[in-house]
Scaffold this active site. Sequence first.
Site, PDB file in Angstrom:
ATOM      1  N   ASP A   9      11.065 -59.035  24.346  1.00 27.60           N
ATOM      2  CA  ASP A   9      12.161 -59.469  23.500  1.00 27.60           C
ATOM      3  C   ASP A   9      12.955 -58.214  23.093  1.00 27.60           C
ATOM      4  OD1 ASP A   9      13.961 -60.997  22.105  1.00 27.60           O
ATOM      5  OD2 ASP A   9      12.462 -62.222  21.108  1.00 27.60           O
TER       6      ASP A   9
HETATM    7  C1  BGC Z   1      15.736 -63.220  20.504  1.00 26.50           C
HETATM    8  C2  BGC Z   1      15.651 -63.769  21.897  1.00 26.50           C
HETATM    9  C3  BGC Z   1      16.961 -63.558  22.605  1.00 26.50           C
HETATM   10  C4  BGC Z   1      17.271 -62.076  22.599  1.00 26.50           C
HETATM   11  C5  BGC Z   1      18.520 -61.690  23.374  1.00 26.50           C
HETATM   12  C6  BGC Z   1      16.273 -61.810  20.480  1.00 26.50           C
HETATM   13  O1  BGC Z   1      16.527 -61.365  19.197  1.00 26.50           O
HETATM   14  O2  BGC Z   1      14.468 -63.302  19.899  1.00 26.50           O
HETATM   15  O3  BGC Z   1      15.306 -65.127  21.868  1.00 26.50           O
HETATM   16  O4  BGC Z   1      16.901 -64.069  23.907  1.00 26.50           O
HETATM   17  O5  BGC Z   1      17.407 -61.661  21.270  1.00 26.50           O
HETATM   18  O6  BGC Z   1      19.671 -62.118  22.773  1.00 26.50           O
END
Ligand code: BGC
Length: 740
Positions: free
Chosen positions: A289
């Site tokens: 993530d």
């Molecule tokens: C989130 C993800 C997301 C990623 C990219 C993160 O903060 O937890 O679900 O895909 O950002 O935007």
Amino acid sequence: MPVAALLLAATALNTAAPTAAVSTQMTPLSSAARDKINTLIGRMTLKEKAGQLSIFGVDQKNLAQRVADGEVGGTNGMLPAKAQGRQLPDYIRHMQDLAVHSRLGIPMWFMGDTIHGFRVTFPEPLALAATWHPSLVSRVMRASAEEATASGVNWTFAPMVDIGRDPRWGRVVEGAGEDPFLDEAITGAATFGFQGRSLSAADTMLATAKHLVGYGAVQGGRDYNAVNLSTRELKSVYLPPFQHVVKRGIGSVMAAFISLNDRPTTADGALINGTLRRDFGFGGVVVSDYDAVAQLQQHGIAASPRQAARLAFDAGVDIDLHSGTYLAQLPALVRAGKVSEKALDAAVRRVLAMKWRLGLFADPYRYLHAKTLIPHKAEHVTLARKSAEQSMVLLENHGVLPLKPNVGSVAVIGPLADDRADLLGPVHALGQPDRVVSILDGLRQNAPKGTQITYAQGVPVDGEDTQGIAQAVAVAKAAKVAVVVVGESNAMIGEGHSRSRITLPGRQRALLKAIKATGTPMVVVLVSGRAMALPWLHDHADALLDAWIPGEQGGPAVANVLFGKAEPGGRLPVTFPRDLGQVPLYYSYRPTGRPYNPADSYTTHYVDVANSPLYPFGYGLSYTQFAFGKVTLDHTTLGAHDVLHASVKLTNTGRRAGTEVVQLYVHQKVGQTNPPVRLLRGFKRVHLAAGASTTVKFMLPRSAFAWWDWNNHKVVAPGDYEVYIGANAQASNKADLHID
Ligand code: BGC
């Protein structure tokens, strides 16, 4: 019947479970492709390899130079491109030009959270789950993928398959609710919508199952907080949706931000290399993530970026999203002999193989078939409206809905009535508030000719301001019916937006009370990204419609449902509690040794609130009424090779056509581990004309009765079972079954 045929038959009847027809083909790459990839890997420097394992934000400093230097595998995000005044396709083309002219010319891939639409904004995923309509969800994601890929975005970080049982957690809005069976059906369909049968088609995109695993169980519902879950709970509730989408060919999985049972998942090799890759057979790419690799330091398990990179890489995280830690640290780790180059090559091979599957080696510009952003297709806008209509759950109706065509005058009131941005939800790709039709405008445009629509805001979503209530009361008094639109704003839902209360914020209740006191029938439309505790509305609303976060066509969809041009098609994918104190509250709870007995205080209960939910999982009214006949099973005892056929007669006893979502639950009466009181094992949407009847049939393989034993094996245990069929998780209509 061979097992495969059984599975196919079960799918056709029960609308869940994968088949080859609805899975992405992940056949092995040709030997020519493998040779080409191996040759490339043989020529790559350590920096270039680490670059392929890195994704940067489009706002990254010196991004263009880094791409030209072959140090960037792909980019994430689309907003800065907008801010730079560039159209996204133009921006992506520019980046891809740089990549293909870099030393090895490896094409980039481009990510963007395409969660519920890209140009057109569809309802939020929780709303889509409320449709209990997997093929509709698949169409929505297909449309989203078409729009995203036309602009060059070929990887989405969706679907979120996390089970959400705590409505405080803001991200429940991104998921399919509380139940793994429904989750699998919905997110499996979403996966197929994004990826299609072949990833290499120019309008399909790589999908991501996120967030591995247990993110929905953050303690206290506070985002990013730690999680503790037993192995059995993980295996029976939180992991199955991941396994399901892996079976359906999902190409990527994102590790969660959280620490699970004291190990941040980004560094959990037993989870990623073990459960996901070895046990589930996942062969795609694992991405961290956002910044999560670097954040292993904040988690307190890495003392330095170098250690963080090593921990994540060893655990099986192929790609570092955004933190840059892999690019900065992996080459040195390999040189120091701490990470083997063989392992590095294996990760790079997985990345290049996925780029190959996407067709990027054959044509780096495959996903850029539009020069500028494609227009909003009318067909997609219609799909946005229809899916919103199908998602709306009618929670109360005391004879007021559907509104009569000759109602005459409607007062539209409330903080979310004339609102656009909050109908889009917090993450909406290129969705724009000015494209949203507000609920007020939806009613103005779609109410029968001659209907007078008046408006007053009353109170803001949040805060103490009640000055507008007097005017709202005046418009309510002057109208035949009041439609009061209340609920939550984007600031209260989604990532980083957990709530400690799940009631209506601000002074919305005061507004509702004042409108109720006018005596004008009060139809309440709820805009919500979670299950809420609304006992006052349960008792006082003349009708209550949960519109969720309905997307850009929310207004027309609400209008059509209120005036009966469309049915409220949704059923709850989450249990609505009476009070936050009951949370977590879900239908498949386990029995206790002291079931509640009102005559005995020393049985499980609260002294100040009932145990039962306000609205159970699966609940939702229709504009007609349905009657269920007796549950009939073709076996009273199920043998080792038997399949169970269960059926029920369903009659539309009302005066208009309507759709019921017929739900089948099973219950194992005695098991080694005390089995949940009910488990959803089938559902069907059944449309019936007024007065019509049909026999609704389900076919259940023996495995539908499997549950987890003490050693965490899923077994079909001999013994007594019950099969319930009805309209929600509290259905009492059942038949007994014995399994040999
Ligand atoms: C989130 C993800 C997301 C990623 C990219 C993160 O903060 O937890 O679900 O895909 O950002 O935007």
